[in-house]
Design an enzyme around this catalytic site. Structure first.
Site, PDB file in Angstrom:
ATOM      1  N   GLU A  53       0.879  -1.169   0.139  1.00  0.00           N
ATOM      2  CA  GLU A  53      -0.028   0.144   0.042  1.00  0.00           C
ATOM      3  C   GLU A  53       0.886   1.109   0.047  1.00  0.00           C
ATOM      4  O   GLU A  53       0.590   2.363  -0.565  1.00  0.00           O
ATOM      5  CB  GLU A  53      -0.925  -0.185   1.200  1.00  0.00           C
ATOM      6  N   LEU A 101      33.440  13.283  24.776  1.00  0.00           N
ATOM      7  CA  LEU A 101      32.984  13.292  26.074  1.00  0.00           C
ATOM      8  C   LEU A 101      34.302  12.587  26.978  1.00  0.00           C
ATOM      9  O   LEU A 101      34.840  11.999  26.559  1.00  0.00           O
ATOM     10  CB  LEU A 101      31.656  12.225  26.218  1.00  0.00           C
ATOM     11  N   LYS A 135      25.039   5.091  24.831  1.00  0.00           N
ATOM     12  CA  LYS A 135      26.001   5.555  23.889  1.00  0.00           C
ATOM     13  C   LYS A 135      26.298   5.076  22.787  1.00  0.00           C
ATOM     14  O   LYS A 135      26.709   3.827  22.728  1.00  0.00           O
ATOM     15  CB  LYS A 135      27.418   5.901  24.735  1.00  0.00           C
ATOM     16  N   LYS A 318      24.110  12.698  31.673  1.00  0.00           N
ATOM     17  CA  LYS A 318      24.134  14.131  31.320  1.00  0.00           C
ATOM     18  C   LYS A 318      23.248  14.910  32.461  1.00  0.00           C
ATOM     19  O   LYS A 318      22.110  14.735  32.941  1.00  0.00           O
ATOM     20  CB  LYS A 318      23.168  14.445  30.095  1.00  0.00           C
ATOM     21  N   LYS A 342      31.969   3.932  30.245  1.00  0.00           N
ATOM     22  CA  LYS A 342      32.221   2.907  29.154  1.00  0.00           C
ATOM     23  C   LYS A 342      32.039   1.435  29.592  1.00  0.00           C
ATOM     24  O   LYS A 342      32.229   1.114  30.778  1.00  0.00           O
ATOM     25  CB  LYS A 342      33.855   3.161  28.707  1.00  0.00           C
ATOM     26  N   CYS A 436      45.439 -28.000  -2.504  1.00  0.00           N
ATOM     27  CA  CYS A 436      44.314 -28.130  -1.495  1.00  0.00           C
ATOM     28  C   CYS A 436      44.856 -29.064  -0.388  1.00  0.00           C
ATOM     29  O   CYS A 436      45.579 -30.106  -0.671  1.00  0.00           O
ATOM     30  CB  CYS A 436      43.294 -29.068  -2.341  1.00  0.00           C
ATOM     31  N   CYS A 454      39.576 -25.232  -4.910  1.00  0.00           N
ATOM     32  CA  CYS A 454      40.068 -26.486  -5.223  1.00  0.00           C
ATOM     33  C   CYS A 454      39.003 -26.856  -6.192  1.00  0.00           C
ATOM     34  O   CYS A 454      37.984 -27.027  -6.089  1.00  0.00           O
ATOM     35  CB  CYS A 454      40.120 -27.300  -3.821  1.00  0.00           C
ATOM     36  N   CYS A 459      37.679 -34.161  -4.453  1.00  0.00           N
ATOM     37  CA  CYS A 459      38.201 -33.621  -3.136  1.00  0.00           C
ATOM     38  C   CYS A 459      37.421 -34.213  -2.149  1.00  0.00           C
ATOM     39  O   CYS A 459      36.197 -33.962  -1.881  1.00  0.00           O
ATOM     40  CB  CYS A 459      38.167 -32.386  -3.390  1.00  0.00           C
TER      41      CYS A 459
END
Ligand code: IVH
Length: 701
Positions: A53, A101, A135, A318, A342, A436, A454, A459
């Site tokens: 829509e 900061l 943060k 803050k 942190k 290989c 390879c 293999c």
């Protein structure tokens, strides 16, 4: 942002516009309505319209914008990708410096911060409250609105001035192109925020990039910062970034009077920005009453960081009150009223002990670093993919190196860099193998590809991976057959390649420990069932490089038996719409190898379907289909069906849909309020013009 009544009205009007073509006088309202739906989808996370829509409504907007009586509004959603904007990355001055900061790591650091704040705010009776928010780990962005319209976005740059990235930022749908700042008396505002890529999107984009042989993004942050700086805004848009706002940094009225302090506090300013349609990185009220509560809020963010859709590397505390913020002021580097808390690192250093080489189902060799086990954001990491030889070269990674590794979100660990400064001289170069590791065949690499491969059809390791894929849900969907059984049967030497799956000895299987008659007979039943799978499924289960489900389907529609592909040339492939030279080359290479043909012959002998089935056949268009060989285009709004349905119907009756009016167009079906396309077709004089009803009559005939 919008009241319940407004939302209901917008919704009702959307439905009306969907039913009938809006006229030029409806244009400004349609822009407003589409912007509203973008906000519902990208910011409010509760879309009211289906994607289809929305697309239909957007299509109507584009049609109106083709009308010469309509003057295109700068905040029209079509202008997110307007072609007249280009990126010069000119330098622009920020209205206020963009600072960094200060960092804190524990409650003691936060207490020191609190003591300092209290000193600076001595003598005031205003409450000291802390606002705690995540943060975000992305790229900083400063966005300017003038007269309610988005006018500019810039990177942080050196803090005083940054690069103008307006054209790119405009493509980011969570950033409103218009916001009613004037309701608050604001003429010009500068907001600060972070452009980020969600973890899900990061995983998705990297999968795509790996498939396309492109360098992988190291983390969502790099993907976002890089995304802001693309030369082509369409590429920024492709990254699907988001912008979260975390600061109202500047606000003035027409005369240039400062208005910021009038908003009193960070929480009030943010509430207004949310009200104006901006996306904020939290949904509950982040206000706390003292530093202990603020610390608890930081820890809560840390505990929940993995559940958050975006990478966060800390929380930001803050001081809430604007007048107190002003009292505290700034250093050269950061505001004294804010502090980053942190989180524990998601990066670690460890030693690279060894490199092992894995062989994938298409023969690609992936180097895997074995590292000294190290804790990284809660998990022990001892193995990390090095992707390919170029990755090792670009990063100059050596054996014995100390490497910096990172785990972003749920994402697999990644080597960020080797720490060359810590080398002792005992490190060794990583010698990428020439042959290989499983079968000793010389490895090959084409120029445009990152991986060595390879190409030996026998293999053993590659065949093991091919078999594991072959039995999986994705491929032949053999119920009860998985990786561990494939490995077990291979160890017994019952399985060497895919064909052996269809020639198993069920008595031997029943005699295996923990298997028994019942399991063996269930397995047999699943395998017998899989033998009848469509040709498309068979093709895509062979692990041919670049041959996915869609291409397999397209090819299976064109052949009666899998063996026809032995004689196919590049032209045969390219003739199929949506199949390109890369798929062609890889399929041709596969079918040029005798081992593969022999294997498929054995499968045929064991009863595996190798022929086109009903499921593979495209819906036949009869020779006398009414639209056979015609090109068709629908314009205007249709009454009895959607545009997509009409196109599907046209295709079913033999027509090909094209998107523009040109001399190649045979038929134009016009719905209500058809615009410029109809005029153009009339002018051409070669196009048959039909009403919706005439179109329906035609196909019914
Ligand atoms: S406030 C003057 N709040 O972190 C205020 N920054 O290390 C300074 N960042 O460049 C920024 N999330 O790009 C603030 N909620 C958040 C943030 C945030 C991420 C980034 C921002 C800044 C860097 C500073």
């Amino acid at each position: 942002m919008y009241s319940k009544e407004q939302q209901a009205e917008m919704f009702e009007q959307s439905k009306r516009f969907l039913k009938t073509q809006p006229s030029p006088k409806d244009y400004p309202r349609l822009v407003e309505i589409l912007n509203f739906h973008e906000w519902k989808y990208y910011v409010d996370n509760s879309p009211l319209l289906s994607d289809k829509e929305y697309d239909n409504l957007y299509e109507k907007l584009l049609q109106l914008e083709e009308n010469k009586d309509v003057i295109i509004l700068t905040h029209s959603p079509s202008q997110r990708v307007s072609s007249d904007l280009s990126n010069q990355f000119q330098t622009v001055q920020h209205y206020n410096p963009m600072l960094s900061l200060a960092n804190s790591y524990n409650i003691d650091d936060l207490k020191d911060f609190d003591t300092q704040i209290k000193k600076l705010c001595l003598g005031t009776d205003r409450p000291i409250q802390y606002f705690v928010e995540p943060k975000l780990d992305g790229g900083s962005i400063a966005v300017v609105y003038e007269n309610d319209i988005f006018v500019r976005a810039a990177t942080r740059g050196n803090g005083a001035e940054g690069d103008d990235i307006s054209a790119n930022a405009k493509t980011i749908s969570s950033l409103p192109l218009r916001a009613a700042f004037s309701e608050y008396g604001i003429y010009r505002a500068e907001l600060r925020g972070e452009a980020v890529m969600s973890k899900t999107n990061f995983d998705k984009k990297n999968k795509e990039r790996q498939y396309e042989g492109l360098d992988l993004f190291a983390n969502p942050r790099n993907a976002a910062t890089g995304g802001l700086r693309m030369k082509d805004p369409m590429e920024t848009r492709d990254r699907g970034l988001d912008v979260f706002i975390f600061q109202l940094a500047y606000a003035v009225d027409k005369e240039g009077n400062e208005l910021l302090s009038g908003f009193e506090s960070h929480d009030k300013a943010m509430a207004i920005l949310s009200q104006l349609g901006f996306k904020l990185p939290y949904d509950k009220n982040p206000l706390t009453h003292d530093i202990h509560a603020a610390h608890a809020a930081c820890e809560e963010w840390e505990t929940n960081r993995d559940n958050y859709q975006y990478e966060i590397d800390g929380a930001v505390v803050k001081l809430n009150d604007f007048s107190l913020q002003q009292r505290c002021g700034y250093t050269q580097h950061h505001p004294r009223w804010a502090m980053a808390f942190k989180f524990k690192a998601k990066q670690a250093t460890t030693s690279l002990l060894n490199v092992e080489y894995q062989i994938g189902k298409t023969g690609a060799i992936t180097p895997v670093a074995k590292v000294e086990p190290v804790q990284l954001a809660g998990v022990t990491v001892s193995s990390i993919s090095l992707h390919n030889e170029d990755f090792i070269k670009q990063k100059d990674i050596r054996l014995g190196d100390k490497v910096l590794i990172e785990r972003a979100g749920d994402v697999i660990p990644y080597v960020v860099k080797s720490l060359a400064d810590l080398r002792t001289g005992a490190e060794g170069y990583i010698e990428f193998p020439c042959t290989c590791p499983s079968c000793n065949t010389p490895l090959l690499k084409s120029e445009e590809q990152a991986a060595w491969r390879c190409m030996n059809p026998k293999c053993p390791e590659q065949n093991l991976q091919k078999m594991i894929y072959h039995v999986s849900k994705e491929a032949m969907n053999i119920d009860g057959f998985g990786k561990s059984l494939v490995e077990r049967f291979s160890e017994e030497s019952w399985l060497n390649d895919i064909s052996d799956i269809y020639n198993l000895d069920y008595d031997k299987i029943a005699a295996l420990e923990k298997m028994g008659e019942k399991s063996a007979s269930n397995l047999k039943e699943s395998i017998e069932k899989a033998k009848g799978n469509s040709l498309a499924r068979l093709l895509s289960s062979l692990s041919i490089h670049h041959l996915g489900k869609k291409a397999s389907k397209l090819i299976a529609a064109e052949i009666k038996s899998v063996f026809e592909l032995q004689d196919w040339t590049e032209e045969n492939f390219i003739e199929i719409k949506d199949i390109g030279p890369v798929v062609a080359q890889n399929v041709m290479q596969y079918f040029s190898q005798k081992e593969h043909i022999d294997m498929l012959r054995r499968m045929e002998q064991y009863g595996v379907n190798v022929k086109q089935t009903d499921a593979d056949r495209p819906v036949e268009v009869a020779d006398d289909a009414p639209l056979k060989g015609k090109t068709i285009l629908f314009t205007g709004s249709l009454q009895t069906m959607s545009r997509k349905e009409a196109q599907a119907l046209a295709e079913l009756y033999g027509a090909k849909n094209i998107s523009a009016v040109s001399s190649n167009l045979n038929m134009l079906v016009v719905g209500d309020k058809a615009g410029s396309k109809l005029k153009k077709a009339e002018a051409l004089g070669t196009v048959e013009i039909l009403t919706e009803q005439a179109f329906l009559n035609l196909i019914e005939s």
